[in-house]
Design an enzyme around this catalytic site. Structure first.
Site, mmCIF file in Angstrom:
data_model
loop_
_atom_site.group_PDB
_atom_site.id
_atom_site.type_symbol
_atom_site.label_atom_id
_atom_site.label_comp_id
_atom_site.label_asym_id
_atom_site.label_seq_id
_atom_site.Cartn_x
_atom_site.Cartn_y
_atom_site.Cartn_z
ATOM 1 N N TRP A 98 1.186 0.537 1.938
ATOM 2 C CA TRP A 98 2.421 -0.064 2.265
ATOM 3 C C TRP A 98 3.521 0.394 1.196
ATOM 4 O O TRP A 98 3.098 0.946 0.150
ATOM 5 C CB TRP A 98 2.575 -1.556 2.258
ATOM 6 C CG TRP A 98 2.265 -2.066 0.583
ATOM 7 C CD1 TRP A 98 0.851 -2.440 0.550
ATOM 8 C CD2 TRP A 98 2.910 -2.185 -0.406
ATOM 9 N NE1 TRP A 98 0.524 -2.957 -0.819
ATOM 10 C CE2 TRP A 98 1.976 -2.863 -1.340
ATOM 11 C CE3 TRP A 98 4.220 -1.997 -0.799
ATOM 12 C CZ2 TRP A 98 2.402 -3.110 -2.873
ATOM 13 C CZ3 TRP A 98 4.717 -2.158 -2.025
ATOM 14 C CH2 TRP A 98 3.696 -2.865 -2.931
ATOM 15 N N GLU A 141 5.390 -5.023 -14.772
ATOM 16 C CA GLU A 141 4.963 -4.069 -13.884
ATOM 17 C C GLU A 141 5.858 -2.651 -13.991
ATOM 18 O O GLU A 141 5.290 -1.653 -14.075
ATOM 19 C CB GLU A 141 5.304 -4.425 -12.173
ATOM 20 C CG GLU A 141 4.537 -5.483 -11.854
ATOM 21 C CD GLU A 141 2.854 -5.048 -11.343
ATOM 22 O OE1 GLU A 141 2.532 -3.760 -11.573
ATOM 23 O OE2 GLU A 141 2.228 -6.009 -11.177
ATOM 24 N N GLU A 179 0.264 1.407 -8.513
ATOM 25 C CA GLU A 179 0.903 0.440 -9.129
ATOM 26 C C GLU A 179 2.374 0.532 -9.166
ATOM 27 O O GLU A 179 3.146 -0.395 -9.373
ATOM 28 C CB GLU A 179 0.238 0.493 -10.646
ATOM 29 C CG GLU A 179 -0.949 -0.159 -10.759
ATOM 30 C CD GLU A 179 -1.002 -1.953 -10.688
ATOM 31 O OE1 GLU A 179 -0.055 -2.303 -11.034
ATOM 32 O OE2 GLU A 179 -1.886 -2.192 -10.540
ATOM 33 N N HIS A 182 4.663 -1.519 -7.150
ATOM 34 C CA HIS A 182 4.897 -2.963 -7.533
ATOM 35 C C HIS A 182 6.160 -3.361 -8.159
ATOM 36 O O HIS A 182 6.990 -4.236 -7.917
ATOM 37 C CB HIS A 182 3.907 -3.661 -8.447
ATOM 38 C CG HIS A 182 2.332 -3.519 -7.675
ATOM 39 N ND1 HIS A 182 1.128 -3.510 -8.379
ATOM 40 C CD2 HIS A 182 2.097 -3.038 -6.554
ATOM 41 C CE1 HIS A 182 0.197 -3.367 -7.590
ATOM 42 N NE2 HIS A 182 0.601 -2.851 -6.619
ATOM 43 N N GLU A 232 -6.358 -6.784 -14.318
ATOM 44 C CA GLU A 232 -6.158 -6.596 -12.772
ATOM 45 C C GLU A 232 -6.265 -7.954 -12.287
ATOM 46 O O GLU A 232 -5.574 -8.518 -11.225
ATOM 47 C CB GLU A 232 -7.215 -5.897 -12.371
ATOM 48 C CG GLU A 232 -6.829 -4.386 -12.453
ATOM 49 C CD GLU A 232 -5.457 -3.943 -11.785
ATOM 50 O OE1 GLU A 232 -4.467 -4.501 -11.418
ATOM 51 O OE2 GLU A 232 -5.140 -2.822 -12.543
ATOM 52 N N THR A 235 -3.355 -10.312 -13.217
ATOM 53 C CA THR A 235 -2.286 -10.168 -12.538
ATOM 54 C C THR A 235 -2.312 -10.501 -11.017
ATOM 55 O O THR A 235 -1.449 -10.866 -10.457
ATOM 56 C CB THR A 235 -1.670 -8.451 -12.393
ATOM 57 O OG1 THR A 235 -2.955 -7.667 -12.051
ATOM 58 C CG2 THR A 235 -0.974 -8.211 -13.731
ATOM 59 N N ASP A 264 -3.144 -5.449 -3.748
ATOM 60 C CA ASP A 264 -3.468 -4.470 -4.436
ATOM 61 C C ASP A 264 -4.221 -4.632 -5.833
ATOM 62 O O ASP A 264 -5.181 -3.982 -6.031
ATOM 63 C CB ASP A 264 -1.993 -3.736 -5.046
ATOM 64 C CG ASP A 264 -1.607 -2.855 -3.869
ATOM 65 O OD1 ASP A 264 -2.367 -2.639 -2.798
ATOM 66 O OD2 ASP A 264 -0.731 -2.100 -4.203
ATOM 67 N N GLU A 265 -3.616 -5.743 -6.464
ATOM 68 C CA GLU A 265 -4.348 -6.070 -7.759
ATOM 69 C C GLU A 265 -5.810 -6.608 -7.665
ATOM 70 O O GLU A 265 -6.831 -5.984 -8.498
ATOM 71 C CB GLU A 265 -3.610 -7.139 -8.571
ATOM 72 C CG GLU A 265 -2.138 -7.024 -8.435
ATOM 73 C CD GLU A 265 -1.612 -6.022 -9.584
ATOM 74 O OE1 GLU A 265 -2.656 -5.040 -9.745
ATOM 75 O OE2 GLU A 265 -0.354 -5.922 -9.788
ATOM 76 N N HIS A 268 -7.769 -3.424 -7.118
ATOM 77 C CA HIS A 268 -8.043 -2.659 -8.392
ATOM 78 C C HIS A 268 -9.155 -3.343 -9.360
ATOM 79 O O HIS A 268 -9.727 -2.818 -9.976
ATOM 80 C CB HIS A 268 -6.668 -2.523 -9.385
ATOM 81 C CG HIS A 268 -5.607 -1.641 -8.379
ATOM 82 N ND1 HIS A 268 -4.263 -1.737 -8.744
ATOM 83 C CD2 HIS A 268 -5.832 -0.754 -7.567
ATOM 84 C CE1 HIS A 268 -3.642 -0.864 -8.057
ATOM 85 N NE2 HIS A 268 -4.598 -0.264 -7.161
HETATM 86 FE FE LIG Z 1 -2.760 -3.969 -11.581
HETATM 87 FE FE LIG Z 2 0.683 -4.164 -10.506
#
Ligand SMILES: [Fe+2]
Ligand SMILES: [Fe+2]
Length: 399
Positions: A98, A141, A179, A182, A232, A235, A264-265, A268
């Site tokens: 995305w 971020e 990242e 974000h 991670e 977050t 996403d976090e 990760h």
């Molecule tokens: Fe992250």
């Molecule tokens: Fe992030």
């Protein structure tokens, strides 16, 4: 957002020095008085030519470096093939990722103004305290250059050239690139919302990147990957909670924005915890000791040196609001630790050295200890006065 658990509110302790011999290691304001007296002793002309050097508002004065024994670098070299197969596969191809634009009004479309108007109508319904937390998350971020730098301090896995072909370097660059979306998305959303003072926020970002961070990972990839595993997940928890709150407040689109970042976090977190899991397999003794070391020092949050040019306790104030709203709490800190203990099967480790067993015991008993301390602190806590936040034009928010 580490609340009372971050090193800014507890004195730094460093295992290479006895605590009585360490100088003051809290982050300090720069010695501006000294500069002024230097200038006043020179002639006006000299003073003019003596330009005041730039100094960051927050500095960390005593730091430990290169604590991993050099022979252990070989472990990370030998893991390159494994990282390619198991870690790089957790990255998403750019074409399938995305992008911030997917969640924002399209500036090229005729409906742009209407979409912005609609976004701003929704934003009006969101309370100030929520915005303080969202801004703090966005600023965290946006200090991404610092985190890429941090990863590149780690011995044996750093990107030696800036375009190194090792799997560790490929991961770090692609992780950074993921990242980067974000901060970009949150920044553009907050700009369009019309609810926040963008100039003050931008100043805070500039101060923060200029100050850097000290996660106390000592160029040591064991410590570094334990830190990133924790972060991670932290977050993931934060963005997940801002998504949940936005939904409760009736803003589904904002909930989507925070939710997609949280996803996403999570991916990760999977990658970093997998690296540490592998280290437990190869070197359980060294890894459990690194885990205990990181937890004894406490996991400082990436934006712990935050400053807006005015509020000397900005990070603590932001953390207190996040705690009150339930976006990131001391309980979350204990939960994350407990999760990692389970994820890495720390309780089941056998054949450890006496130091390894001590470390194992320490981390396994820590989560309930943190919870007990937190409950006592909560019971003692008095409610402070509301604090003005420059990020929202000095409107006051309860801590
Ligand atoms: Fe992250
Ligand atoms: Fe992030």
């Amino acid at each position: 957002m580490a609340l009372n658990l971050n090193p800014i509110s507890t004195p730094f302790q460093c295992r290479k020095f006895s605590s009585s011999s360490i100088p003051q290691m809290r982050s300090l304001r720069s010695p501006k008085v000294f500069m002024a007296s230097t200038l006043s002793s020179s002639s006006p002309k000299e003073a003019e030519s003596l330009k005041k050097p730039f100094s960051p508002p927050r500095e960390v004065h005593v730091q430990v470096t290169h604590s991993m024994p050099p022979e252990k670098i070989e472990i990370f070299k030998s893991l390159e093939g494994w990282a390619e197969q198991n870690i790089l596969t957790l990255l998403k191809p750019v074409e399938k990722c995305w992008q911030p634009q997917d969640f924002l009004p399209d500036p090229a479309s005729d409906g742009f103004y209407d979409q912005v108007k609609e976004l701003r109508e929704r934003a009006k319904e969101i309370p100030d305290d929520y915005y303080v937390v969202l801004v703090g998350d966005m600023i965290t971020e946006e200090a991404l250059p610092t985190y890429q730098t941090m990863l590149n301090t780690l011995d044996g896995v750093r990107d030696e050239t800036g375009a190194s072909p090792t799997p560790w370097s490929i991961w770090t660059r692609a992780w950074t690139a993921e990242e980067n979306r974000h901060g970009d998305l949150l920044n553009k959303y907050l700009y369009l919302s019309g609810r926040v003072d963008m100039k003050s926020i931008e100043k805070t970002i500039q101060y923060l990147i200029g100050s850097g961070m000290d996660p106390r990972t000592e160029n040591n990839p064991y410590l570094g990957f334990i830190y990133t595993s924790f972060q991670e997940r932290a977050t993931f928890v934060c963005h997940g909670n801002t998504a949940r709150l936005a939904k409760e407040l009736g803003d589904i689109k904002l909930a989507q924005i925070c939710g997609i970042i949280a996803a996403d976090e999570k991916r990760h977190e999977t990658a970093y915890t997998k690296i540490v899991e592998k280290l437990y397999e190869i070197d359980p003794d060294g890894t459990v000791q690194a885990f205990a070391d990181m937890m004894r020092k406490k996991i400082s949050m990436p934006a712990h040196l935050m400053y807006d040019g005015r509020d000397d306790s900005l990070f603590d104030h932001f953390s207190a609001v996040a705690q009150r709203l339930g976006v990131y709490t001391a309980r979350d800190y204990a939960d994350i630790l407990e999760f990692l203990v389970g994820r890495w099967k720390v309780k089941e480790l056998t054949g450890l050295s006496p130091e390894g067993r001590k470390a194992q015991e320490y981390v396994c008993h820590l989560p309930p200890r943190i919870r007990r301390l937190e409950e006592r602190a909560q019971a003692r806590a008095k409610q402070g006065p509301p604090i003005p936040f420059s990020w929202i034009y000095d409107r006051q928010v309860k801590l």
